[in-house]
Design a protein around this motif. Structure first.
Motif, short mmCIF file in Angstrom:
data_model
loop_
_atom_site.label_atom_id
_atom_site.label_comp_id
_atom_site.label_asym_id
_atom_site.label_seq_id
_atom_site.Cartn_x
_atom_site.Cartn_y
_atom_site.Cartn_z
N VAL A 42 0.86 -1.19 0.00
CA VAL A 42 0.00 0.00 0.00
C VAL A 42 0.90 1.23 0.00
O VAL A 42 1.76 1.39 0.87
CB VAL A 42 -0.92 0.02 1.23
N SER A 43 0.72 2.09 -0.98
CA SER A 43 1.52 3.31 -1.08
C SER A 43 0.73 4.49 -0.51
O SER A 43 -0.50 4.52 -0.55
CB SER A 43 1.89 3.60 -2.53
N LEU A 63 -7.15 6.96 10.90
CA LEU A 63 -7.72 6.94 9.56
C LEU A 63 -6.88 6.08 8.61
O LEU A 63 -7.41 5.29 7.82
CB LEU A 63 -7.82 8.37 9.02
N LEU A 64 -5.56 6.23 8.69
CA LEU A 64 -4.69 5.46 7.80
C LEU A 64 -4.74 3.98 8.14
O LEU A 64 -4.76 3.11 7.25
CB LEU A 64 -3.26 5.99 7.88
N THR A 65 -4.73 3.69 9.45
CA THR A 65 -4.77 2.28 9.87
C THR A 65 -6.08 1.62 9.41
O THR A 65 -6.09 0.49 8.90
CB THR A 65 -4.64 2.19 11.40
N ASN A 66 -7.20 2.33 9.59
CA ASN A 66 -8.48 1.78 9.14
C ASN A 66 -8.50 1.58 7.63
O ASN A 66 -9.06 0.59 7.12
CB ASN A 66 -9.61 2.73 9.55
N ALA A 67 -7.91 2.53 6.89
CA ALA A 67 -7.89 2.41 5.43
C ALA A 67 -7.10 1.18 5.00
O ALA A 67 -7.54 0.39 4.16
CB ALA A 67 -7.29 3.67 4.81
N VAL A 68 -5.91 1.00 5.59
CA VAL A 68 -5.07 -0.15 5.22
C VAL A 68 -5.73 -1.46 5.64
O VAL A 68 -5.70 -2.47 4.92
CB VAL A 68 -3.67 0.00 5.86
N LYS A 69 -6.37 -1.44 6.80
CA LYS A 69 -6.92 -2.68 7.35
C LYS A 69 -8.19 -3.12 6.63
O LYS A 69 -8.36 -4.31 6.30
CB LYS A 69 -7.21 -2.47 8.85
N HIS A 70 -9.10 -2.17 6.37
CA HIS A 70 -10.41 -2.54 5.83
C HIS A 70 -10.52 -2.38 4.31
O HIS A 70 -11.34 -3.06 3.69
CB HIS A 70 -11.49 -1.69 6.51
N ALA A 71 -9.76 -1.47 3.72
CA ALA A 71 -9.90 -1.23 2.28
C ALA A 71 -9.14 -2.25 1.44
O ALA A 71 -9.47 -2.46 0.27
CB ALA A 71 -9.43 0.19 1.93
N PHE A 72 -8.11 -2.89 2.03
CA PHE A 72 -7.26 -3.79 1.24
C PHE A 72 -7.13 -5.12 1.98
O PHE A 72 -6.07 -5.44 2.55
CB PHE A 72 -5.89 -3.17 1.01
N PRO A 73 -8.21 -5.91 2.03
CA PRO A 73 -8.12 -7.22 2.71
C PRO A 73 -7.23 -8.17 1.92
O PRO A 73 -6.97 -7.99 0.71
CB PRO A 73 -9.58 -7.68 2.73
N ASP A 74 -6.77 -9.21 2.61
CA ASP A 74 -5.95 -10.26 1.98
C ASP A 74 -4.70 -9.68 1.33
O ASP A 74 -4.26 -10.11 0.24
CB ASP A 74 -6.78 -11.04 0.95
N ARG A 106 -4.20 -7.05 -0.29
CA ARG A 106 -4.41 -6.47 -1.63
C ARG A 106 -3.62 -5.16 -1.77
O ARG A 106 -3.61 -4.34 -0.85
CB ARG A 106 -5.89 -6.20 -1.84
N PRO A 107 -2.93 -4.92 -2.90
CA PRO A 107 -2.19 -3.66 -3.08
C PRO A 107 -3.16 -2.50 -3.33
O PRO A 107 -4.30 -2.69 -3.76
CB PRO A 107 -1.31 -3.93 -4.30
N GLY A 108 -2.70 -1.31 -3.07
CA GLY A 108 -3.54 -0.14 -3.31
C GLY A 108 -2.82 1.15 -2.95
O GLY A 108 -1.62 1.16 -2.64
N ARG A 109 -3.58 2.25 -3.01
CA ARG A 109 -3.01 3.58 -2.73
C ARG A 109 -3.92 4.30 -1.73
O ARG A 109 -5.15 4.15 -1.76
CB ARG A 109 -2.91 4.41 -4.01
N VAL A 110 -3.27 5.08 -0.89
CA VAL A 110 -3.98 5.89 0.11
C VAL A 110 -3.48 7.32 -0.02
O VAL A 110 -2.27 7.55 -0.08
CB VAL A 110 -3.75 5.37 1.54
N ILE A 144 -8.40 14.77 5.31
CA ILE A 144 -9.07 13.89 4.35
C ILE A 144 -8.17 12.69 4.09
O ILE A 144 -6.98 12.86 3.78
CB ILE A 144 -9.37 14.63 3.03
N VAL A 145 -8.71 11.49 4.19
CA VAL A 145 -8.01 10.26 3.84
C VAL A 145 -8.85 9.54 2.79
O VAL A 145 -10.03 9.27 3.00
CB VAL A 145 -7.76 9.38 5.07
N GLU A 146 -8.23 9.22 1.67
CA GLU A 146 -8.94 8.62 0.53
C GLU A 146 -8.18 7.38 0.09
O GLU A 146 -6.94 7.37 0.08
CB GLU A 146 -8.98 9.67 -0.59
N ASP A 147 -8.90 6.33 -0.25
CA ASP A 147 -8.26 5.10 -0.72
C ASP A 147 -9.00 4.59 -1.95
O ASP A 147 -10.13 4.99 -2.24
CB ASP A 147 -8.27 4.03 0.39
N ASP A 148 -8.34 3.71 -2.69
CA ASP A 148 -8.96 3.09 -3.87
C ASP A 148 -9.25 1.61 -3.61
O ASP A 148 -9.11 0.78 -4.51
CB ASP A 148 -8.05 3.26 -5.09
N GLY A 149 -9.64 1.31 -2.36
CA GLY A 149 -9.89 -0.07 -1.97
C GLY A 149 -11.27 -0.56 -2.33
O GLY A 149 -11.91 -0.10 -3.29
N ARG A 150 -11.80 -1.43 -1.48
CA ARG A 150 -13.05 -2.11 -1.83
C ARG A 150 -14.29 -1.27 -1.59
O ARG A 150 -15.39 -1.64 -1.96
CB ARG A 150 -13.16 -3.41 -1.03
#
Length: 468
Positions: free
Chosen positions: A348-349, A374-385, A387-391, A406-412
């Motif tokens: 996760v970048s 906010l960042l911990t929740n984004a990494v934990k819940h937006a990218f399960p298993d 999964r790579p992504g960006r925050v 503002i914290v934005e992610d491209d997760g699920r």
């Protein structure tokens, strides 16, 4: 015969003294009259110079208003044509100064009805131009670039800008005419002042000649007084030197104390951070010895939050006043720490866009904890298993000083059950901490997938200003 000559001598001496007194009186009249005239002319010249300076300031403010409008339009067009966020900064800076510059200009011409009326006619046009620019940028930032470009390519904005330039140019031409007129008045006053000075000099020369003889007697008295003053001056200089040495010693002592206090504060923050890091390690040790899944989950969350608080304290860098810090610098350090402590199997970048804002140190750690959650929740819940992504982490400050995190992610994306967002411990922590600054977190779906969490902090900057 002798008596007659004596009478003639006495008559000549009396006549000479009469002429001398008359010369002194005439000289005094010339000096007083010239001084009064000079004073009157100097006051007039001061008023004229003040008007000239004011005219220059008005012209400068008018030019600043034009430049702000041009800079805003340039930033708007650059952003719409390139979609590069770098153009938004000059646009935002220009927009932030347009209204203030216009208001300052109106205050400067408050006593000039014609110029005030001329400026009043462009207030609505300036507002229309700002609305147009804001609308196009909003459309472009929300994915409606075609509509924004259509507005940009229309002639309405160009015609409105030309009208503003023409009105301001006419305003400046009027001020130039006033400047020329006032310069002519200053030149006339200068000539009259020179004439008054010459008259005063003529009177002074005559009076100086009459008083020359008396001056010789006073010179000797002044010499004695000078010797006494020199002695007193030497004593005073010695006293000043002593006090200067004392002041230098006091200043050096104060600097040493300040450096010591600053070192103690930094050391205290590091000690607190290290102590919390020790607690985090103990939680991690306990985590390895626990088999219960629920307990492990709770310990992992506790360890993460303790680590976030420890990181906030270690990364805190105080300003010169030892009470404040730059929010952008501090939050960047917190995010960098999260990058370095991210597990190796996570891809996760993190990207940042942080505005500078001077805040109290005690508020900085609170904001650091909110961002960590906010960042911990984004990494934990937006990218399960794994999964790579960006925050994306953004800290934006409005013109009025109100801040938003503002914290934005491209997760699920958001969960189907919205109550999960409100019931979690992380959400509760974020909500409670945000309320300290008069804000509430909000959750929204991101275009293209993902989640956007916004935490308004309206009183953050105001609290710092009130404390200062």
């Amino acid at each position: 015969m002798t008596d007659a000559m004596s009478d003639l001598g006495l008559y000549a001496m009396a006549k000479k003294q009469t002429w001398r007194r008359l010369a002194v009186v005439v000289s005094l009249v010339l000096i007083v009259g010239a001084a009064g005239s000079a004073l009157f002319l100097v006051r007039g010249a001061d008023t004229q110079i003040t008007d000239v300076v004011k005219t220059f300031e008005v012209r400068h403010q008018a030019r600043e208003l034009t430049l702000a409008l041009v800079d805003a339009e340039t930033g708007q067009r650059g952003y719409l044509l390139t979609q590069d966020n770098q153009y938004l900064e000059p646009y935002q800076n220009a927009v932030a100064t347009i209204d203030r510059t216009y208001e300052d200009l109106m205050k400067m011409v408050a006593d000039t009805p014609g110029q005030k009326l001329r400026l009043g006619t462009i207030a609505e046009q300036i507002e229309q131009k700002q609305v147009e620019m804001a609308m196009t940028i909003t459309l472009a930032s929300t994915g409606r670039l075609a509509e924004a470009l259509a507005i940009l390519r229309s002639d309405a904005g160009h015609a409105l800008m030309e009208t503003l330039r023409t009105t301001i140019r006419t305003f400046v031409v009027e001020e130039d005419a006033k400047l020329i007129e006032r310069n002519a008045q200053v030149e006339t006053t200068r000539q009259l002042l020179v004439a008054a000075i010459l008259a005063a000099l003529a009177g002074a020369v005559t009076l100086s000649y009459a008083l020359f003889t008396r001056t010789q007697q006073q010179v000797r008295a002044l010499a004695r007084t000078r010797n006494a003053l020199m002695l007193q001056n030497e004593e005073l200089e010695e006293h000043v030197r002593e006090r200067t040495v004392e002041a230098e010693e006091a200043r050096a002592h104060a600097e040493r104390e300040r450096a010591r206090v600053e070192a103690l504060l930094q050391d205290t923050n590091h000690r607190i951070g290290n102590s919390l890091a020790t607690v985090s390690s103990l939680l991690g040790l306990q985590l390895t010895r626990t088999r219960s899944r629920e307990v492990r989950t709770a310990l992992e969350a506790a360890q993460s939050r303790v680590h976030a608080i420890a990181s906030a304290h270690r990364r805190l860098r105080l300003g010169d006043d030892l009470e404040t810090t730059d929010a952008a610098e501090f939050l960047e350090a917190v995010i960098d720490d999260m990058r370095k402590t991210q597990p190796t199997d996570r891809q996760v970048s993190f990207e940042t866009d942080l505005d500078s804002l001077i805040i109290n140190a005690r508020d900085a750690t609170t904001i650091g904890i909110v961002l960590g959650e906010l960042l911990t929740n984004a990494v934990k819940h937006a990218f399960p298993d794994n999964r790579p992504g960006r925050v994306w982490a953004r800290f934006k400050v409005r013109v009025d000083g109100a801040a938003k995190l503002i914290v934005e992610d491209d997760g699920r994306g958001l969960p189907e059950d919205a109550t999960q967002l409100e019931s979690g411990l992380g959400s509760m922590i974020i909500r409670q901490l945000a309320r300290q600054f008069g804000g509430e977190p909000s959750f929204a779906a991101r275009d293209g997938g993902g989640t956007i969490v916004s935490v308004a902090l309206p009183s953050l900057g105001k609290k710092t200003a009130a404390t200062a």
